[in-house]
Design an enzyme around this catalytic site. Structure first.
Site, short mmCIF file in Angstrom:
data_model
loop_
_atom_site.label_atom_id
_atom_site.label_comp_id
_atom_site.label_asym_id
_atom_site.label_seq_id
_atom_site.Cartn_x
_atom_site.Cartn_y
_atom_site.Cartn_z
N LEU A 1 0.52 -1.27 0.00
CA LEU A 1 -0.06 0.07 -0.04
C LEU A 1 0.84 1.11 -0.15
CD1 LEU A 1 -2.48 -1.08 3.03
CD2 LEU A 1 -3.04 -1.18 0.25
N GLY B 1 7.93 3.64 1.90
CA GLY B 1 8.69 4.64 2.53
C GLY B 1 10.33 4.40 2.37
N LYS C 1 3.11 -2.94 8.79
CA LYS C 1 3.89 -1.97 8.42
C LYS C 1 5.39 -2.49 8.92
CE LYS C 1 5.12 2.80 9.68
NZ LYS C 1 4.95 3.95 10.45
N ASP D 1 2.85 14.50 14.66
CA ASP D 1 2.80 14.51 13.20
C ASP D 1 1.31 14.45 12.59
OD1 ASP D 1 4.22 14.68 10.88
OD2 ASP D 1 4.61 12.60 10.64
P1 ADP Z 1 5.24 6.54 7.85
O1 ADP Z 1 5.83 6.54 9.22
O2 ADP Z 1 6.50 6.11 6.85
O3 ADP Z 1 4.67 7.87 7.31
P2 ADP Z 1 2.63 5.50 8.25
O4 ADP Z 1 2.59 4.67 9.40
O5 ADP Z 1 2.24 6.94 8.27
O6 ADP Z 1 4.24 5.56 7.74
O7 ADP Z 1 2.10 4.88 7.13
C1 ADP Z 1 2.13 5.44 5.61
C2 ADP Z 1 0.97 5.25 4.70
O8 ADP Z 1 0.76 3.78 4.61
C3 ADP Z 1 -0.14 5.96 5.06
O9 ADP Z 1 -0.20 7.21 4.97
C4 ADP Z 1 -1.24 4.85 4.67
O10 ADP Z 1 -1.53 5.41 3.26
C5 ADP Z 1 -0.80 3.76 4.44
N1 ADP Z 1 -0.99 2.88 5.73
C6 ADP Z 1 -0.52 2.94 6.97
N2 ADP Z 1 -1.25 2.08 7.83
C7 ADP Z 1 -2.12 1.61 7.24
C8 ADP Z 1 -3.19 1.06 7.68
N3 ADP Z 1 -3.44 0.22 8.87
N4 ADP Z 1 -4.44 0.51 6.65
C9 ADP Z 1 -4.21 1.04 5.41
N5 ADP Z 1 -3.31 1.88 5.15
C10 ADP Z 1 -2.22 2.06 5.89
MG MG Z 2 3.06 8.86 8.16
MG MG Z 3 6.21 7.99 10.41
#
Ligand code: ADP
Ligand code: MG
Ligand code: MG
Length: 273
Positions: free
Chosen positions: A13, A16, A36, A133
């Site tokens: 999905l 990073g 994640k 954040d």
């Molecule tokens: P980062 O720390 O790299 O920003 P995030 O935890 O914010 O990582 O996750 C990045 C992206 O992944 C989110 O903006 C979302 O689009 C997707 N994402 C993260 N967790 C979920 C989840 N539980 N269900 C669906 N999409 C998710």
């Molecule tokens: Mg994020």
């Molecule tokens: Mg983050």
């Protein structure tokens, strides 16, 4: 004692720098999950403590309906894996792009975003956690359009640590956070103490987010706010209540900002529709 064998990975999905997020399924229960995954090889040794802090804060602070659930964590030789509640509608950035005209209505902004966001933040702040954040990428929605606050990657527990370094995303960063150095200098303790900021930093980000959602782009603050005064301008479409809500959250001095609980009780959110 979970392992990768307990999950099927269906698709990626998000990708990073250090981590990716996958849609998956728990094979035992059949439930959808999001994984994640941090790739250890991509996490510099001086950043490992941040991944561990993300996990520990998220685990201790996800017992609230508007906070994304972290079910558990495990590691392999190559990976740190966080098993998260699946938020099938994705993040608020993507959602805003698909709704008509790219903008939510004022009542959607209040009911669907700000009310649950402020509820989740009052839960976090009550436990000493400053999210640091708040932004559309970190606000997710479930298949049922339920709000979920995500990404504790730069969060801090103020009962355990003082916030004295710059953290978060520039556009949403409060002026007192912007003023902090990127790294703390332990030998300069007095200086750090005077810079320490509070959960009011999240309130500023809520103000930026509310403006962006109602207006279509973030407010022009930053430099001006740091100097202590700036003029917020609103298009005619933003109601007086919305203006007052945003203006109060964007008070340049953190002591002058309302708490999240006070914002939650703002007349604009209490109005009938
Ligand atoms: P980062 O720390 O790299 O920003 P995030 O935890 O914010 O990582 O996750 C990045 C992206 O992944 C989110 O903006 C979302 O689009 C997707 N994402 C993260 N967790 C979920 C989840 N539980 N269900 C669906 N999409 C998710
Ligand atoms: Mg994020
Ligand atoms: Mg983050």
């Amino acid at each position: 004692n979970w392992s990768l064998d307990d999950y099927s990975l269906q698709k990626r999905l998000y990708k990073g720098k250090m981590s990716s997020v996958y849609k998956g399924r728990c094979l035992r229960s059949g439930l959808p999950v999001a994984l994640k995954v941090y790739f250890k090889a991509r996490v510099p040794s001086n950043v490992i403590h941040m991944v561990l802090r993300e996990v520990s804060i998220h685990l201790q602070a996800c017992d609230q309906r508007n906070v994304l659930k972290l079910y558990g964590v495990f590691q392999t030789d190559e990976l740190f894996v966080m098993v998260l509640e699946m938020a099938a509608r994705g993040n608020l950035c993507g959602i805003c792009r698909t709704v008509n005209g790219g903008r939510l209505t004022e009542s959607q902004v209040r009911r669907v975003v700000l009310e649950p966001l402020l509820d989740s933040l009052s839960y976090l702040h009550g436990r000493g956690v400053c999210h640091r954040d708040i932004k559309p990428e970190n606000i997710l929605f479930t298949s049922e359009w339920e709000f979920r606050l995500a990404d504790f990657g730069v969060s801090i527990n103020l009962l355990e640590e003082r916030a004295v370094t710059r953290a978060g995303t520039a556009e949403y960063m409060a002026p007192e956070v912007e003023r902090c150095p990127l790294k703390s200098c332990p030998e300069d303790n007095k200086d750090n103490l005077s810079l320490a900021y509070s959960t009011a930093a999240d309130v500023w980000s809520v103000g930026v987010l509310a403006y962006e959602l109602l207006v279509g782009f973030p407010p022009l603050v930053g430099e001006g706010a740091n100097g202590g005064s700036f003029n917020l301008s609103f298009p005619a479409s933003v109601s007086p209540g919305g203006r007052d809500f945003i203006t109060s959250a964007l008070a340049p001095h953190p002591e002058e900002r309302p708490t999240v609980l006070q914002l939650r009780n703002h007349p604009w959110l209490q109005a009938a529709q």
